[in-house]
Design a protein around this motif. Structure first.
Motif, PDB file in Angstrom:
ATOM      1  N   LEU A  14      -4.227   4.562  -4.082  1.00 20.61           N
ATOM      2  CA  LEU A  14      -3.457   4.311  -2.852  1.00 20.61           C
ATOM      3  C   LEU A  14      -2.458   3.186  -3.067  1.00 20.61           C
ATOM      4  O   LEU A  14      -1.278   3.310  -2.697  1.00 20.61           O
ATOM      5  CB  LEU A  14      -4.412   3.967  -1.717  1.00 20.61           C
ATOM      6  N   ASN A  44       3.281  -5.680  -0.786  1.00 22.04           N
ATOM      7  CA  ASN A  44       2.095  -5.361  -0.006  1.00 22.04           C
ATOM      8  C   ASN A  44       1.135  -4.477  -0.808  1.00 22.04           C
ATOM      9  O   ASN A  44      -0.085  -4.662  -0.755  1.00 22.04           O
ATOM     10  CB  ASN A  44       2.538  -4.658   1.272  1.00 22.04           C
ATOM     11  N   VAL A  51      -6.979  -6.844  -3.283  1.00 22.50           N
ATOM     12  CA  VAL A  51      -8.091  -6.879  -2.332  1.00 22.50           C
ATOM     13  C   VAL A  51      -9.120  -5.800  -2.662  1.00 22.50           C
ATOM     14  O   VAL A  51     -10.329  -6.028  -2.530  1.00 22.50           O
ATOM     15  CB  VAL A  51      -7.550  -6.741  -0.898  1.00 22.50           C
TER      16      VAL A  51
ATOM     17  N   ALA B   9      -5.732   5.181   5.164  1.00 23.02           N
ATOM     18  CA  ALA B   9      -4.966   5.401   3.935  1.00 23.02           C
ATOM     19  C   ALA B   9      -3.930   6.495   4.148  1.00 23.02           C
ATOM     20  O   ALA B   9      -2.773   6.366   3.713  1.00 23.02           O
ATOM     21  CB  ALA B   9      -5.916   5.766   2.803  1.00 23.02           C
ATOM     22  N   ALA B  12      -1.148   5.119   6.182  1.00 25.09           N
ATOM     23  CA  ALA B  12      -0.321   4.191   5.395  1.00 25.09           C
ATOM     24  C   ALA B  12       0.655   4.958   4.520  1.00 25.09           C
ATOM     25  O   ALA B  12       1.838   4.602   4.430  1.00 25.09           O
ATOM     26  CB  ALA B  12      -1.210   3.297   4.540  1.00 25.09           C
ATOM     27  N   SER B  35       2.728   0.932   8.955  1.00 25.59           N
ATOM     28  CA  SER B  35       2.122   0.935   7.619  1.00 25.59           C
ATOM     29  C   SER B  35       1.330  -0.349   7.376  1.00 25.59           C
ATOM     30  O   SER B  35       0.209  -0.312   6.855  1.00 25.59           O
ATOM     31  CB  SER B  35       3.240   1.100   6.590  1.00 25.59           C
ATOM     32  N   LEU B  36       1.890  -1.502   7.775  1.00 23.82           N
ATOM     33  CA  LEU B  36       1.191  -2.769   7.554  1.00 23.82           C
ATOM     34  C   LEU B  36      -0.086  -2.839   8.386  1.00 23.82           C
ATOM     35  O   LEU B  36      -1.111  -3.346   7.917  1.00 23.82           O
ATOM     36  CB  LEU B  36       2.106  -3.937   7.903  1.00 23.82           C
ATOM     37  N   VAL B  39      -2.685  -0.815   6.672  1.00 25.20           N
ATOM     38  CA  VAL B  39      -3.223  -1.544   5.514  1.00 25.20           C
ATOM     39  C   VAL B  39      -4.184  -2.635   5.984  1.00 25.20           C
ATOM     40  O   VAL B  39      -5.209  -2.891   5.338  1.00 25.20           O
ATOM     41  CB  VAL B  39      -2.072  -2.120   4.662  1.00 25.20           C
ATOM     42  N   ILE B  42      -7.400  -1.003   6.484  1.00 31.14           N
ATOM     43  CA  ILE B  42      -8.040  -0.780   5.183  1.00 31.14           C
ATOM     44  C   ILE B  42      -8.730  -2.055   4.711  1.00 31.14           C
ATOM     45  O   ILE B  42      -9.865  -2.022   4.237  1.00 31.14           O
ATOM     46  CB  ILE B  42      -6.991  -0.303   4.163  1.00 31.14           C
ATOM     47  N   PHE B  43      -8.040  -3.204   4.848  1.00 28.63           N
ATOM     48  CA  PHE B  43      -8.651  -4.477   4.448  1.00 28.63           C
ATOM     49  C   PHE B  43      -9.938  -4.720   5.234  1.00 28.63           C
ATOM     50  O   PHE B  43     -10.938  -5.166   4.671  1.00 28.63           O
ATOM     51  CB  PHE B  43      -7.681  -5.637   4.689  1.00 28.63           C
ATOM     52  N   GLU B  55      -2.795 -10.264   7.505  1.00 28.58           N
ATOM     53  CA  GLU B  55      -1.822  -9.178   7.377  1.00 28.58           C
ATOM     54  C   GLU B  55      -1.164  -8.893   8.721  1.00 28.58           C
ATOM     55  O   GLU B  55       0.052  -8.704   8.799  1.00 28.58           O
ATOM     56  CB  GLU B  55      -2.537  -7.931   6.846  1.00 28.58           C
TER      57      GLU B  55
END
Lengths: 104, 170
Positions: A14, A44, A51, B9, B12, B35-36, B39, B42-43, B55
């Motif tokens: 990804l 990013n 991460v 995902a 994103a 998109s951010l 993400v 996802i984090f 983020e």
């Protein structure tokens, strides 16, 4: 809080796909604004890879690297956008091919 | 949590693809924010709640707002969107896209070779990150502060109005 246990491959792929979208954006776009946006996409994606790896090892180091990438992106984008404004004032255009005449 | 990871995902990837094909700068920025945020999800699912918050606050909050400010200051009209559309023909897209597809295929091939671990060893609390950041990585924090100061000075110098500079030269 439970945590997603996906294969690390998926997260890294990804990150690679997002990074390559940024690369395509830089190559294809002629507008300097979109080029800066593509650089943000690439930074990013690099942070995402850190991460994901940090999540595999259960160590905070990956997230520390993400914080460094974040501060670097903030510094880069402030200077980059100030340059975009200056170039737009000079050339009245955001086309990078116009700006290449600067060398003469 | 796994389903949340895969959904975020997919969002994103789609949103990032939209960022690089949009002709309108504001639409591209809104897709970039989407998109951010995905993400950030996802984090969170990967057990990194602190960087998920960073983020959202810094990337989607501060940096994207800076981009939006610049779009408003440039005041691009509908003719810029037309110009973008005229630049985006198939011949400019085809070669970079094929090269990137080859690279993605190679990346998938390399990463699927051999056994891979799984993510999500444990949730990493902000306390652990702070201890690492101000322990072994203290030099990095100082360098980042110098970088931010340089960025501040550079942005101030470049962002000065043109009138002041003329006054200075005279």
């Amino acid at each position: 809080m439970n945590v997603a246990t996906v294969p690390m491959n998926v997260g890294l792929i990804l990150a690679g796909v997002l990074f390559l979208f940024g690369v395509i954006g830089i190559i294809v776009r002629r507008n300097i604004f979109f080029i800066l946006l593509s650089i943000e996409i690439m930074l990013n994606a690099a942070g995402l890879a850190f991460v994901v790896a940090g999540s595999h090892w259960g160590q905070p180091d990956g997230q520390v690297m993400f914080i460094f990438i974040l501060s670097m992106a903030a510094a880069e984008v402030s200077v980059g956008l100030a340059l975009v404004l200056q170039l737009y004032n000079h050339y009245k255009s955001l086309d990078v091919d116009e700006i290449s005449k600067m060398s003469g | 949590m796994n389903i949340a990871f895969y959904l975020a995902a997919a969002i994103a990837i789609v949103a990032t693809l939209q960022v690089i094909v949009q002709t309108n700068a504001v639409h591209a920025l809104l897709y970039m924010i989407l998109s951010l945020l995905s993400v950030a999800v996802i984090f969170y699912t990967l057990g990194a709640p602190f960087v998920a918050a960073l983020e959202v606050i810094i990337y989607a909050g501060a940096i994207m707002v800076l981009f939006i400010f610049v779009v408003m200051m440039l005041n691009l009209g509908p003719q810029s969107s037309e110009q973008e559309r005229s630049w985006m023909n198939l011949s400019t897209w085809i070669v970079p896209s094929i090269m990137a597809l080859i690279l993605i295929a190679e990346l998938v091939f390399v990463l699927t070779q051999g056994a891979s671990g799984t993510t999500g060893a444990k949730v990493i609390e902000p306390q652990q990150i702070s201890l690492a950041l101000f322990g072994p990585y203290l030099l990095g924090v100082e360098l980042a502060s110098i970088l931010l100061l340089a960025g501040l000075v550079g942005a101030y110098h470049l962002g000065r109005g043109r009138d002041q500079r003329i006054e200075r030269n005279v």
